[in-house]
Design an enzyme around this catalytic site. Sequence first.
Site, short mmCIF file in Angstrom:
data_model
loop_
_atom_site.label_atom_id
_atom_site.label_comp_id
_atom_site.label_asym_id
_atom_site.label_seq_id
_atom_site.Cartn_x
_atom_site.Cartn_y
_atom_site.Cartn_z
N ARG A 173 -23.94 95.79 36.84
CA ARG A 173 -23.51 94.97 35.70
C ARG A 173 -22.76 95.80 34.66
O ARG A 173 -22.91 95.59 33.45
CB ARG A 173 -24.70 94.29 35.01
CG ARG A 173 -25.55 93.44 35.90
CD ARG A 173 -24.87 92.19 36.41
NE ARG A 173 -25.69 91.62 37.44
CZ ARG A 173 -25.60 91.96 38.73
NH1 ARG A 173 -24.69 92.82 39.15
NH2 ARG A 173 -26.39 91.42 39.62
N SER A 226 -29.44 85.62 33.07
CA SER A 226 -30.44 86.67 32.84
C SER A 226 -30.10 87.43 31.57
O SER A 226 -28.99 87.95 31.43
CB SER A 226 -30.46 87.65 34.01
OG SER A 226 -30.91 86.97 35.16
N GLU A 297 -28.61 92.47 29.27
CA GLU A 297 -27.42 92.34 30.13
C GLU A 297 -26.36 91.55 29.37
O GLU A 297 -25.17 91.75 29.56
CB GLU A 297 -27.83 91.60 31.42
CG GLU A 297 -26.67 91.30 32.34
CD GLU A 297 -27.12 90.69 33.66
OE1 GLU A 297 -28.19 91.08 34.19
OE2 GLU A 297 -26.41 89.81 34.17
C1 LIG Z 1 -26.88 79.82 34.44
C2 LIG Z 1 -26.30 81.21 34.53
C3 LIG Z 1 -26.48 81.96 35.66
C4 LIG Z 1 -25.92 83.25 35.75
N1 LIG Z 1 -26.11 83.97 36.89
C5 LIG Z 1 -25.56 85.19 36.99
C6 LIG Z 1 -25.73 85.96 38.19
O1 LIG Z 1 -26.35 85.53 39.15
N2 LIG Z 1 -25.18 87.19 38.24
C7 LIG Z 1 -24.46 87.70 37.20
O2 LIG Z 1 -23.96 88.82 37.29
N3 LIG Z 1 -24.29 87.00 36.06
C8 LIG Z 1 -24.81 85.77 35.93
N4 LIG Z 1 -24.64 85.06 34.77
C9 LIG Z 1 -23.94 85.67 33.63
C10 LIG Z 1 -22.44 85.37 33.58
O3 LIG Z 1 -22.15 84.12 34.20
C11 LIG Z 1 -21.60 86.47 34.26
O4 LIG Z 1 -21.77 87.71 33.61
C12 LIG Z 1 -20.12 86.10 34.25
O5 LIG Z 1 -19.41 86.96 35.09
C13 LIG Z 1 -19.51 86.14 32.84
O6 LIG Z 1 -18.23 85.57 32.91
P1 LIG Z 1 -17.58 84.88 31.62
O7 LIG Z 1 -16.18 84.53 31.93
O8 LIG Z 1 -18.43 83.77 31.14
O9 LIG Z 1 -17.65 86.11 30.63
P2 LIG Z 1 -17.82 86.09 29.04
O10 LIG Z 1 -19.24 85.83 28.67
O11 LIG Z 1 -16.78 85.23 28.44
O12 LIG Z 1 -17.50 87.62 28.75
C14 LIG Z 1 -18.39 88.63 29.21
C15 LIG Z 1 -17.77 90.00 28.92
O13 LIG Z 1 -16.57 90.15 29.66
C16 LIG Z 1 -15.46 90.36 28.82
N5 LIG Z 1 -14.33 89.65 29.43
C17 LIG Z 1 -14.23 88.33 29.69
N6 LIG Z 1 -13.05 88.06 30.27
C18 LIG Z 1 -12.38 89.23 30.37
C19 LIG Z 1 -11.10 89.62 30.87
N7 LIG Z 1 -10.26 88.73 31.40
N8 LIG Z 1 -10.73 90.93 30.80
C20 LIG Z 1 -11.59 91.85 30.27
N9 LIG Z 1 -12.80 91.55 29.77
C21 LIG Z 1 -13.19 90.26 29.82
C22 LIG Z 1 -15.86 89.80 27.47
O14 LIG Z 1 -15.16 90.41 26.39
C23 LIG Z 1 -17.35 90.13 27.45
O15 LIG Z 1 -17.57 91.47 27.08
C24 LIG Z 1 -25.18 83.77 34.66
C25 LIG Z 1 -24.99 82.99 33.51
C26 LIG Z 1 -25.54 81.72 33.44
C27 LIG Z 1 -25.30 80.90 32.22
#
Ligand SMILES: Cc1cc2nc3c(=O)[nH]c(=O)nc-3n(C[C@H](O)[C@H](O)[C@H](O)COP(=O)(O)OP(=O)(O)OC[C@H]3O[C@@H](n4cnc5c(N)ncnc54)[C@H](O)[C@@H]3O)c2cc1C
Length: 311
Positions: A173, A226, A297
């Site tokens: 992560r 998480s 995380e």
């Molecule tokens: C119900 C649920 C289940 C989940 N299950 C998992 C799982 O099984 N495994 C897991 O790893 N995660 C899980 N997550 C967490 C999350 O979905 C992941 O970390 C996901 O990859 C985040 O993507 P996002 O676009 O929402 O990122 P955001 O929350 O929008 O951003 C996260 C980080 O990435 C950066 N970021 C976003 N886009 C970019 C870009 N284009 N370039 C550079 N940096 C960027 C942001 O600045 C921030 O620091 C879960 C979340 C939920 C709500």
Amino acid sequence: MMMVEPARFAALRGKLERDAPLAPHTSWRAGGRADRLYVPADRDDLAAFLRTLPAGEPVLPLGLGSNTLVRDGGVRGTVILMHDSGAMLAVQDGLVYADAGVASPKLARFAAMHGCGEAEFLAGVPGTVGGALAMNAGCYGGETWTYVARVQVLLRDGTFAIRTPADYRIGYRSVTERDGSPLRGLFTAAWFRFPPGDPATARARIKELLAQRIASQPLQEPNAGSVFRNPPGDHAARLIESCGLKGHAIGGAQVSPRHANFIVNPQRRASAADIEELIAHVRTVVLERTGIELEPEVRIVGEPAPAGEQR
Ligand SMILES: Cc1cc2nc3c(=O)[nH]c(=O)nc-3n(C[C@H](O)[C@H](O)[C@H](O)COP(=O)(O)OP(=O)(O)OC[C@H]3O[C@@H](n4cnc5c(N)ncnc54)[C@H](O)[C@@H]3O)c2cc1C
């Protein structure tokens, strides 16, 4: 205070909003506002927008906000909304191409349909491809960067570059620049190399993984997945549950009675401060009772609300 050159800004095709609420753009549905929020029309528009910004203007990319807590005092600078429901997916020279704004579950289904294996784990990660790259998102044994052949990044000066996994330090992560410094630039696209797979088997696997999530996670209530990383050889959820913290609430935030590593906002009235306090409380109790220090995380961004100004 950001100054943009009006003539250059007029040529942009995206949408700029000032003092924009970010709660609707995060899966916790909580938190403060952004000084400025830019929704680019496409990546060239985003590059042009970055070129209009003064070098010192802080820029924060946000995908689907599914791993982000925005503090109640909001974000100084400009937030760039990267999620794009029209973003492109394609098969190119045996690789799966995805714009960073594509939702990860969409990539999982596209890969399955095109005869790729092992992308199924992304079906349950409710963020964007850009967010999955930034977090090295993973589950059920799969991790995003295992499959990355190359990425396109947009640097702060508005220029694009192609990078490979060797250009980064990639961990659980966690993704940083090679020297360990925070990522420079935004991910705008990625090319994935998945092994061949059978579409029907992959679709069945996706169904099975989603059913497991529905059975074990509080998906009806705003959450960010998480909250804590799993410590080596253990599970954060097990440790939190063993401390009797399931159901514990602070303000509108609650440790999910269903999954101890999830913090939920069931009535959508939690402030970011409620959530952050609950995170701190869980860490303190788990440390006191088990000697293990849980590491969040989720990413916490922005400023606390000024004293006495709670939502
Ligand atoms: C119900 C649920 C289940 C989940 N299950 C998992 C799982 O099984 N495994 C897991 O790893 N995660 C899980 N997550 C967490 C999350 O979905 C992941 O970390 C996901 O990859 C985040 O993507 P996002 O676009 O929402 O990122 P955001 O929350 O929008 O951003 C996260 C980080 O990435 C950066 N970021 C976003 N886009 C970019 C870009 N284009 N370039 C550079 N940096 C960027 C942001 O600045 C921030 O620091 C879960 C979340 C939920 C709500």
